[in-house]
Design an enzyme around this catalytic site. Structure first.
Site, PDB file in Angstrom:
ATOM      1  CE1 TYR A   4      45.170  25.149  86.262  1.00  8.85           C
ATOM      2  CE2 TYR A   4      43.491  26.401  87.377  1.00  8.85           C
ATOM      3  CZ  TYR A   4      43.911  25.465  86.104  1.00  8.85           C
ATOM      4  OH  TYR A   4      42.865  24.867  85.317  1.00  8.85           O
ATOM      5  CE  LYS A   7      43.513  19.195  88.385  1.00  4.02           C
ATOM      6  NZ  LYS A   7      42.516  20.420  88.795  1.00  4.02           N
ATOM      7  CG  ASP A  17      46.349  25.191  95.418  1.00  4.82           C
ATOM      8  OD1 ASP A  17      46.464  23.838  95.720  1.00  4.82           O
ATOM      9  OD2 ASP A  17      45.771  25.578  94.599  1.00  4.82           O
ATOM     10  NE  ARG A  53      21.522  28.308  96.925  1.00  6.59           N
ATOM     11  CZ  ARG A  53      21.168  29.259  98.047  1.00  6.59           C
ATOM     12  NH1 ARG A  53      21.901  29.567  98.647  1.00  6.59           N
ATOM     13  NH2 ARG A  53      19.968  29.251  97.938  1.00  6.59           N
TER      14      ARG A  53
END
Length: 391
Positions: free
Chosen positions: A105, A202, A177, A52
């Site tokens: 988005y 993506k 972004d 983590r």
């Protein structure tokens, strides 16, 4: 038979090194002593402790994206929205205000609209193609502006240079972004943006088999805040996904250039078809931000095309069913072409009125162009358009 320990430790020694990055799924890493572990946590030596907090596959991928973006110390997290969350919740506090682009988005818009306000963080939306619109939305408590270089799904091109100047003048952080454009088209950090976000899911990974995000900041203090928040809230990236994404990056430039060329052909082809109300593609002269796109993106158009059909949901259904060689899926960046309908997917959470204010009618589609033969792709769209006209 002599009993042995379950985990004797150690890897086989080799004088040579692997050509391909090994997949390293271990969650825990053993230290040789408490003093050695102290040295790691205190920064006197480097190493891994618990996945983590970081693991080799995430670091290898992050350094590769760093090199592509001109960044330092980027962090790979579990998804693109995890990267957005790290920025908005890791850097802001109750009483702060953030301005978001009004065509972000859908899930980013939802976070601004629903989630941040209940945590005491005020939000506003403004048109990132118009610096004056963003300036008017600023408040004394504004700490951050969040935009996409090219908006999802309307493909509007932000006035990035103007927004960078505005943010610097007001002492506000600018987070960008870069998922649609990627460093192949633009590198926002080098232009003066403070924070960079990617949905690696993506175009970067490119095969629809990975869910990952990436976030980087120019300032070392901000990087530490982002890292601490990501570790504390468990935004951990899967080693296997990181390994797959690194493999995807090997062909990224080739994939991007090929799909961009086909996207240009598709946009021009759609623009000449009956029943197509409008086509949005940055290099086309009829794009509302054509002049800015030419300068900012250096003539690149990327692989995304959006278009609007005459008619409503019945027309949209007929088009999708007839264009059956194209995956109808709410995603982008796959190796193959995918077709998205924002009204029923990414922006379904908005009211019909809010969607219409963005130009997202029932006939509006977004296309993520893939690596198909261009002629076969155009023929598939033609079948869909003929069915839409009949509907």
């Amino acid at each position: 038979m002599k009993p042995t320990l379950i985990r004797p430790g150690g890897l086989p020694h080799s004088a040579s090194t692997p050509v391909v990055t090994p997949l390293m799924p271990s969650v825990v890493y053993a230290a040789e002593s408490p003093d050695a572990l102290d040295a790691q946590y205190e920064g006197r030596t480097e190493g891994y402790t618990y996945a983590r907090e970081g693991h080799p596959n995430a670091d290898v991928l992050a350094r590769r994206i760093d090199a592509m973006e001109g960044a330092t110390g980027g962090i790979v997290v579990g998804s693109g929205m995890a990267a957005v969350t790290a920025v908005l919740l890791g850097l802001l506090k109750s009483g702060d205000h953030v301005v978001g682009g009004n065509q972000l988005y859908g899930r980013s818009l939802r976070m601004l609209r629903d989630d941040l306000p209940r945590l005491g963080i005020a939000t506003s939306q403004a048109d990132p193609t118009d610096v004056d619109s963003v300036r008017a939305a600023l408040r004394p408590e504004t700490k951050l502006i969040l935009i996409e270089v090219v908006s999802n799904p309307t493909l509007r091109v932000a006035d990035l240079e103007g927004l960078i100047a505005l943010a610097k003048d007001k002492g506000i952080l600018l987070a960008v972004d870069n998922t649609f454009t990627t460093p192949r088209a633009i590198r926002p950090l080098e232009m003066g943006a403070d924070i960079l976000i990617h949905s690696v899911t993506k175009l970067m990974a490119g095969h629809s088999d990975v869910t990952l995000g990436y976030v980087a900041a120019k300032d070392a203090g901000l990087r530490q805040q982002l890292y601490d928040f990501a570790v504390t809230t468990g935004l951990t990236a899967s080693p296997f996904d990181c390994w797959l994404a690194e493999r995807g990056l090997m062909s990224f430039d080739l994939r991007f250039d090929r799909t961009e060329a086909t996207a240009q052909r598709l946009a021009d082809h759609l623009a000449g078809q009956a029943g197509v109300k409008r086509v949005l593609y940055p290099t086309r002269i009829d794009h509302p931000d054509h002049a800015r796109a030419q300068g900012l993106l250096r003539g690149r158009g990327c692989n995304m095309v959006s278009f609007e059909l005459d008619g409503g949901r019945e027309t949209a259904n007929a088009f999708v069913r007839a264009a059956d060689g194209i995956a109808f899926a709410p995603t982008l960046g796959d190796i193959g072409t995918t077709l998205s309908h924002p009204a029923s997917s990414s922006h379904r959470g908005l009211t019909p009125e809010a969607r219409l204010s963005l130009g997202l009618t029932e006939g509006f589609f977004r296309v993520s162009v893939g690596l198909e033969d261009p002629e076969a792709l155009l023929a598939c769209f033609d079948r869909g358009l003929e069915a839409a006209r009949q509907a």
